[in-house]
Design a protein around this motif. Structure first.
Motif, PDB file in Angstrom:
ATOM      1  N   LEU A  90     -10.043   1.998 -10.852  1.00 43.35           N
ATOM      2  CA  LEU A  90      -9.581   1.616  -9.520  1.00 43.35           C
ATOM      3  C   LEU A  90      -8.619   0.452  -9.694  1.00 43.35           C
ATOM      4  N   LEU A  91      -7.360   0.637  -9.294  1.00 46.45           N
ATOM      5  CA  LEU A  91      -6.364  -0.425  -9.408  1.00 46.45           C
ATOM      6  C   LEU A  91      -6.348  -1.325  -8.194  1.00 46.45           C
ATOM      7  N   SER A  92      -6.522  -0.729  -6.991  1.00 40.33           N
ATOM      8  CA  SER A  92      -6.476  -1.557  -5.788  1.00 40.33           C
ATOM      9  C   SER A  92      -7.141  -0.857  -4.613  1.00 40.33           C
ATOM     10  N   GLU A  93      -7.590  -1.690  -3.672  1.00 34.47           N
ATOM     11  CA  GLU A  93      -8.097  -1.243  -2.369  1.00 34.47           C
ATOM     12  C   GLU A  93      -7.441  -2.147  -1.343  1.00 34.47           C
ATOM     13  N   THR A  94      -6.671  -1.544  -0.420  1.00 36.05           N
ATOM     14  CA  THR A  94      -5.897  -2.324   0.536  1.00 36.05           C
ATOM     15  C   THR A  94      -6.236  -1.889   1.967  1.00 36.05           C
ATOM     16  N   PRO A  95      -6.783  -2.793   2.800  1.00 39.34           N
ATOM     17  CA  PRO A  95      -7.004  -2.459   4.211  1.00 39.34           C
ATOM     18  C   PRO A  95      -5.662  -2.214   4.905  1.00 39.34           C
ATOM     19  N   ASN A  96      -5.599  -1.157   5.706  1.00 38.88           N
ATOM     20  CA  ASN A  96      -4.357  -0.801   6.398  1.00 38.88           C
ATOM     21  C   ASN A  96      -4.274  -1.360   7.807  1.00 38.88           C
ATOM     22  N   GLY A  97      -5.374  -1.946   8.315  1.00 38.81           N
ATOM     23  CA  GLY A  97      -5.365  -2.520   9.657  1.00 38.81           C
ATOM     24  C   GLY A  97      -5.532  -1.508  10.772  1.00 38.81           C
ATOM     25  N   ASP A  98      -5.799  -0.246  10.410  1.00 39.92           N
ATOM     26  CA  ASP A  98      -5.950   0.809  11.418  1.00 39.92           C
ATOM     27  C   ASP A  98      -7.284   1.536  11.288  1.00 39.92           C
ATOM     28  N   GLY A  99      -8.237   0.887  10.612  1.00 42.35           N
ATOM     29  CA  GLY A  99      -9.535   1.527  10.396  1.00 42.35           C
ATOM     30  C   GLY A  99      -9.586   2.328   9.103  1.00 42.35           C
ATOM     31  N   THR A 100      -8.517   2.273   8.303  1.00 40.75           N
ATOM     32  CA  THR A 100      -8.503   2.931   7.000  1.00 40.75           C
ATOM     33  C   THR A 100      -8.155   1.913   5.918  1.00 40.75           C
TER      34      THR A 100
END
Length: 127
Positions: A90-100
């Motif tokens: 896993l390189l990254s996990e980024t919140p998108n601000g839209d519930g995803t």
């Protein structure tokens, strides 16, 4: 998820909107099972690091789908699938601000120049 159709059917999946995704995937990706026009929530590719090629796989998923286990797997023959430490990172996990959130993975080892590598996402509903 009480009362939600998660895709058990005559061919293993209900495809309500005709986009080819099973209902469990629609739920996990935060998409509608009645709207076939939603964009594909995953992307595969190759990235170069230090002169070597690595297989990459990214997807956006609903943060509310806490009852679904997602596992990115890798294979060189489409029959035997591997995952975990030493296989996929896993390189990254980024919140998108839209519930995803968007998750980016890559193969732990460089792709040998003369071989083929494949990645897939396996979804499992927790019992």
């Amino acid at each position: 998820m009480a009362g939600r159709d998660v895709g058990i059917g005559p061919h293993g999946a209900h495809r309500g909107d005709g986009d080819g995704l099973v209902a469990l995937a629609e739920y996990f990706f935060g998409q509608s099972d009645s709207d076939p026009s939603t964009p594909q929530p995953w992307q595969a590719g190759v990235t170069q690091v230090g002169g070597s090629n690595y297989l990459t796989f990214s997807y956006s998923a609903s943060v509310a789908a806490v009852d679904v286990d997602a596992l990115v797997e890798i294979s060189d023959d489409l029959a035997t699938w591997r995952s975990g430490v030493g296989e996929v990172e896993l390189l990254s996990e980024t919140p998108n601000g839209d519930g995803t959130s968007t998750f980016v993975f890559r193969s732990a080892s460089a792709i040998p120049p003369t071989s083929r590598e494949y990645m897939r996402l396996r979804l499992t509903l927790r019992e």
